[in-house]
Scaffold this active site. Structure first.
Site, PDB file in Angstrom:
ATOM      1  N   VAL A  34      -6.561 -11.437   4.517  1.00  0.00           N
ATOM      2  CA  VAL A  34      -7.425 -12.548   4.113  1.00  0.00           C
ATOM      3  C   VAL A  34      -6.570 -13.783   3.901  1.00  0.00           C
ATOM      4  O   VAL A  34      -5.386 -13.692   3.633  1.00  0.00           O
ATOM      5  CB  VAL A  34      -8.233 -12.237   2.827  1.00  0.00           C
ATOM      6  N   TRP A  59       0.862  -1.174   0.000  1.00  0.00           N
ATOM      7  CA  TRP A  59       0.000   0.000   0.000  1.00  0.00           C
ATOM      8  C   TRP A  59       0.893   1.217   0.000  1.00  0.00           C
ATOM      9  O   TRP A  59       1.607   1.458   0.968  1.00  0.00           O
ATOM     10  CB  TRP A  59      -0.915  -0.025   1.229  1.00  0.00           C
ATOM     11  N   HIS A  93      -7.238   2.114   2.145  1.00  0.00           N
ATOM     12  CA  HIS A  93      -8.342   1.247   1.727  1.00  0.00           C
ATOM     13  C   HIS A  93      -9.464   1.414   2.744  1.00  0.00           C
ATOM     14  O   HIS A  93      -9.211   1.788   3.884  1.00  0.00           O
ATOM     15  CB  HIS A  93      -7.913  -0.228   1.656  1.00  0.00           C
ATOM     16  N   ARG A  95      -3.645   6.677  -2.320  1.00  0.00           N
ATOM     17  CA  ARG A  95      -2.400   5.918  -2.518  1.00  0.00           C
ATOM     18  C   ARG A  95      -1.354   6.852  -3.075  1.00  0.00           C
ATOM     19  O   ARG A  95      -1.631   7.639  -3.978  1.00  0.00           O
ATOM     20  CB  ARG A  95      -2.589   4.778  -3.531  1.00  0.00           C
ATOM     21  N   GLN A 153     -13.575   3.089  -3.073  1.00  0.00           N
ATOM     22  CA  GLN A 153     -13.630   1.655  -2.852  1.00  0.00           C
ATOM     23  C   GLN A 153     -14.885   1.293  -2.084  1.00  0.00           C
ATOM     24  O   GLN A 153     -15.384   2.096  -1.306  1.00  0.00           O
ATOM     25  CB  GLN A 153     -12.421   1.300  -1.980  1.00  0.00           C
ATOM     26  N   ALA A 187     -14.238 -10.956   3.117  1.00  0.00           N
ATOM     27  CA  ALA A 187     -14.148  -9.515   2.879  1.00  0.00           C
ATOM     28  C   ALA A 187     -13.680  -9.271   1.458  1.00  0.00           C
ATOM     29  O   ALA A 187     -13.107 -10.157   0.830  1.00  0.00           O
ATOM     30  CB  ALA A 187     -13.167  -8.879   3.862  1.00  0.00           C
TER      31      ALA A 187
END
Lengths: 710, 340
Positions: free
Chosen positions: B254, B157, B171, B197, B211, B308
């Site tokens: 995740v 990121w 995010h 970003r 997002q 997610a």
């Protein structure tokens, strides 16, 4: 990362699938293959590094070949033991030592002395192997270190041993954190300043000497000869005159490598691999493979015993998974046998006990640590595309609404209905550049800087948050207000449009004391531009839009001047309430803007409007035309009429206003109102309202020195 | 008492009646119209004289003249309908090709439109909307998402930092920890919002973008449910059946990390510039929530599973309206905005 298709086939000779096919398959089982490029007889895959951030083992042809073998069901042709065959250790074994002063940062250090080297150009096959993957061929020794790294994934480094200091013919290598102020010239010719904590490889026996070669100090100094795991120093570089090297195959702490590489702004093929967290058990494999090749291609003879400092040996671990649980996680109905096959194909050995699978994790798979990691391995080999999409089973309870979001949506739609166009502008704004670009708006730079330095609502005038790493000076502050950004967009649109209305809704950032997250109220800002206009014409248009907004929200507001060109908007719903909601700004003759704190408005939100019964009795309408002194505000007259109008007066509306000396006289203006009288109980006659009308007129004459016009 | 004009009018009326009685063709009607109502017609001339009259008379006579004019017009139309043959238009013709005058409507930004549409679909599916902060702390943006300090994945990121160590969120997953912590399962939430970003802007990259994070937590949910949920959303949004493809990827919060692709909605999978000739669009990074994230949020990860995703709103908007350059979104250019 680049991978050669032909090289892969050395490990999977039976692979018949075309390069494009292999790339497609790898994309859905391992990581996206961004491009496949033909180079001569070979095809080069470009793999998305980000997707392999946790897979250091895949930064090698062996690793990728293992993956392909699993998904195409081929047995891997593992490197033969002959690939690692070492030449005999010569009798004149020199002693050579390594001292590690930072175990945490260097879990393993393996090295060996190689003598009798014949350094020269690499054979063609080796040159080609490297060059098709974008690595320049230097000489056979350096090329072999690179080749082995691309093959098995272990970065290696060769130091010219004759360029190291010796004490009693013994060289001593050190591994320690750099000291502040130390410097090194790296292989790319750059002089680099090292700082505390960067891990370096040192020449432990280095003695400070003067130009004549005489010792300056008897004290032994250790001098950096390489930045560990990132790049070697040019002083000990291997060239065609080199006859003896120390070949290093080590393992360094990933975080340390990452940090150093970032601080220096220096990336290399080696650091890319180390920062992913390499397997310490790989050093030996890499070293042996390199010795073998150097012996074959450069006549290398082993000149020392292999030094191997490896205090905390990493061993394979076991993860237990439940096959039922695996299926429940994935939404699949895989048999235990299937799962076992999939895992085994990735070199993950399994033993079964009932529903449990004990999976042995080889040390090169440091990324596997929890059952979920193994579910992924099973799903990858099985193929995600074979999992049939389903929807979760859930209750019929509706989603709870988010009233604040709904509120904001309502306002966006309302402003669009009123002819405003919604714009998005950056949260990041500049301080200095804002001034320069706003010359066009005479007063704007002031408005902007005023807001940048203080914040007109929160009271505690903290400066705006500032970015440490802005993309440019005009994107370096987090805005506290929307209007300046809108004005910038207004200026831009004046080239193509004579008239327009813009609005924006977004959060702004109002810092609070240290340690607390900033306040982020949602603001609504709007702007009206009309070329060749004037404030008298613009003001009612903007105020009208706001009145519509507040009326839709069932809110009452009042306006008061703050400065010559700023009018404050107050929320006055409820008797005692008077909250500053925002303001209207007269920017110039053609532009008016406004900004309102929506969060505040939301907080004081009123319920729905109540239906008012439609009166069945007809109204009586009266017009009053007055001449009043110019200094008197129309709003005050309006309020006065309402106040004196009595119960029957339902509505007062301004329908005419003008200043004409011929008609009204010097310093006067003419105003005219419609008055509507109505009763819920009966039809009114002229005589019912005449006395009231007269009373109002008399009052206005006294209060405002009003004259009645006919 | 009658003025000259009044007499004039009486005579005119007689003359009109006379002329109308003798009509036998459309041409006659046109002649009458010209005689009385034309630019130099008798009635027109009379109307021109009106302003010179005294005011009391003017009003009264004006009404009479106008009435005469209206009567004549309606009689002309009436007569014309009774006459045989091709009809002449006696009243000025309506040019139906004239461009309309449009009421001055404004617009909402195309991203707002797509956001509303997406929110509506997800709400119908049972997801509650949460809004993110613009600026958050390290804990919510990284640490709580299984990225402790020093974690190299943080650098995936490209992060902006404020002078005092806060983060303009990279995010909208920045809300995940709060959502998991402050609600009891089953949880279904989406977080649409603005993110940042640190990257240079070009036709497909923006430092400021949008997002929709999705979070789902319940007992007994599967990876197949995740794929199904997103497939259903995308099919509803694009109003057609889609082919999906899953690519393994890596995101620390995740496990496993996935990238969900759909067959290109522009070329229907044939290969075009939008899908870079692959026929596939990489649309949604997603995956089952990492047990560490659940543990940090105090969720019993043995009992509950979650998934997610982070859907790119800019991309969705560009696909929907076939916008070729992401820089239009913050251009503030009305020539762009007006089109929506």
């Amino acid at each position: 990362m680049l991978i050669s298709y032909n090289w892969l086939r050395e490990f999977i000779p039976n692979l018949k699938a075309r390069p494009q096919k292999v790339a497609e398959k790898l994309s859905v089982t391992l990581a996206e293959i961004k491009t496949v490029t033909q180079k001569g007889q070979d095809y080069i895959f470009e793999i998305e590094n980000k997707a392999l951030a946790h897979r250091p083992d895949c930064f090698s042809h062996l690793g990728i070949a293992r993956e392909i073998g699993a998904v195409f069901h081929f047995k891997l042709n593992r490197p033969q033991s002959s690939h690692f065959k070492l030449p005999p250790i010569s009798k004149t074994t020199e002693s050579f030592g390594v001292t590690i002063q930072a175990d945490q940062l260097c879990p393993r250090y393996t090295a060996v002395v190689l003598n009798h080297l014949k350094v020269g150009p690499s054979p063609n096959w080796l040159k080609t192997a490297l060059e098709r993957l974008g690595i320049r061929s230097i000489n056979n020794i350096v090329d072999i270190t690179n080749y082995v790294m691309l093959e098995v994934g272990q970065p290696l480094h060769a130091f010219d041993r004759n360029k190291l200091a010796t004490i009693h013919t013994q060289s001593q290598i050190g591994v320690r954190p750099a000291r502040k102020g130390e410097q090194i010239t790296t292989l790319d010719g750059q002089r680099r300043n090292l700082s505390d904590g960067m891990l370096v490889i040192t020449d432990q026996n280095y003695l400070k000497k003067n130009q004549n070669g005489r010792k300056l100090s008897t004290k032994v100094n250790s001098k950096p000869i390489a930045i560990a795991g990132i790049m070697g120093g040019s002083e000990t570089e291997v060239n065609n005159d080199t006859t003896s090297i120390i070949l290093e195959s080590a393992n360094f702490n990933r975080y340390s490598i990452r940090k150093t590489s970032n601080l220096l702004g220096l990336r290399s093929e080696a650091s890319t691999r180390f920062e992913k967290g390499l397997d310490p058990n790989l050093t030996e494999i890499g070293l042996k493979r390199a010795i073998h090749l150097m012996n074959q291609l450069a006549n290398a003879q082993i000149g020392s015993k292999i030094v191997d400092i490896y205090p905390k040996k990493i061993r394979p671990k076991t993860i237990k998974i439940n096959t039922k649980e695996t299926n429940a996680f994935l939404g699949t109905k895989l048999s235990d046998r299937n799962m076992t096959t999939f895992l085994n194909s990735l070199d993950l050995e399994t033993t079964q006990a009932g529903n449990a699978l004990n999976v042995q994790i080889p040390t090169f798979r440091q990324d596997l640590s929890i059952p979920e990691d193994l579910y992924e391995e099973i799903a990858r080999v099985y193929g995600y595309d074979k999992i049939r999409p389903t929807l979760p089973k859930r209750t019929l309870a509706p989603a709870l609404p988010n009233h604040e979001v709904e509120f904001d949506q309502k306002i966006r739609k309302l402003f669009a209905q009123m002819g405003f166009h919604e714009v998005y502008t950056y949260t990041f704004v500049g301080e200095k550049s804002a001034h320069n670009s706003y010359d066009h708006f005479s007063k704007l730079s002031r408005i902007h800087s005023e807001r940048i330095q203080s914040n007109c609502w929160s009271g505690n005038a903290l400066p705006p948050l500032q970015l440490k790493n802005p993309l440019s000076p005009d994107l370096s502050f987090l805005r506290q207000t929307l209007l300046p950004s809108l004005l910038e967009k207004a200026k831009l649109n004046q080239k193509s449009f004579d008239e327009f209305k813009l609005f924006e809704i977004d959060r702004v950032v109002h810092p609070r004391e240290k340690g607390k997250l900033p306040d982020e109220p949602k603001h609504l800002a709007g702007i009206l531009f009309q070329s060749n206009s004037n404030p008298q014409r613009l003001y009612p248009l903007v105020k009208g839009a706001l009145e519509t907004l507040f009326s839709k929200l069932n809110q009452e507001t009042s306006y008061s001047p703050k400065t010559k060109d700023r009018i404050l908007i107050h929320l006055t719903t409820g008797k005692k309430l008077k909250i500053n909601l925002g303001h209207l700004d007269l920017i110039d003759r053609q532009t008016i803007g406004f900004e309102v704190n929506l969060s505040l408005l939301f907080k004081h939100q009123k319920g729905d409007k109540t239906f008012q019964p439609i009166p069945i009795h007809p109204p009586v309408k009266k017009d009053i035309s007055l001449i009043i002194p110019q200094s008197i505000e129309v709003g005050d007259v309006l309020e006065r009429i309402k106040d004196r109008g009595g119960k029957l007066l339902k509505e007062v509306e301004l329908f005419d206003i003008y200043q004409n000396e011929k008609v009204s006289g010097r310093g006067k203006k003419s105003v005219a109102f419609h008055l509507t009288f109505q009763s819920q109980k009966r039809s009114l006659a002229d005589k019912d309202v005449r006395p009231r009308e007269e009373k109002i007129i008399k009052d206005l004459q006294q209060k405002f020195q009003a004259q009645i016009r006919n | 008492m009658s003025s000259p004009i009044q007499n004039n009018l009486t005579n005119l009326k007689k003359s009109i009646d006379e002329d109308l009685r003798n009509v036998s063709s459309h041409e006659d009607l046109l002649k009458i119209r010209k005689k009385y109502l034309g630019r130099k017609g008798a009635l027109t001339e009379l109307i021109k004289e009106l302003p010179q009259m005294r005011s009391e008379k003017r009003t009264q006579l004006g009404k009479l003249v106008n009435q005469t004019k209206k009567d004549l017009e309606s009689q002309l139309i009436e007569k014309s309908t009774r006459l045989p043959g091709e009809r002449f238009s006696l009243v000025p013709t309506l040019d139906i090709s004239l461009p309309g005058t449009r009421p001055p409507l404004g617009t909402v930004h195309p991203i707002t439109k797509v956001k509303l549409e997406a929110e509506e679909i997800f709400q119908k599916m049972g997801f509650r909307i949460y809004e993110p902060r613009l600026v958050d702390n390290d804990f919510h943006n990284f640490t709580a998402l299984n990225m402790p300090r020093q974690h190299p994945a943080r650098e995936m990121w490209d992060t902006f930092w404020t002078q005092d160590g806060l983060i303009p969120i990279t995010h909208t997953s920045s809300m995940q920890h709060r959502i998991l912590k402050n609600n009891s399962p089953p949880i279904a939430a989406i977080v649409p919002g603005r993110c940042f970003r640190h990257e240079a802007t070009d036709s497909s990259h923006e430092h400021t973008f949008y997002q929709i994070e999705g979070v789902y937590l319940d007992q007994g949910i599967t990876l197949a449910d995740l794929i199904g949920t997103l497939k259903t959303f995308l099919e509803t949004f694009f109003a057609r059946e889609l082919k999906t493809k899953i690519q393994p990827s890596f995101f620390p919060f995740v496990e496993p990390g996935l990238e969900i692709l759909i067959d290109c909605v522009i070329c229907r999978g044939k290969g075009c510039s939008v899908c870079k000739k692959t026929g596939w669009l990489e649309l949604v990074p997603a995956g089952p929530i990492h047990p560490n994230v659940l543990k940090t949020a105090g969720v019993n990860h043995k009992k509950y599973r979650g998934f997610a995703w982070g859907l790119g709103l800019d991309r969705l908007t560009m696909l929907k309206y076939k916008i070729d350059d992401i820089r239009w979104f913050h251009s503030g250019d009305l020539r762009f905005l007006e089109q929506f």
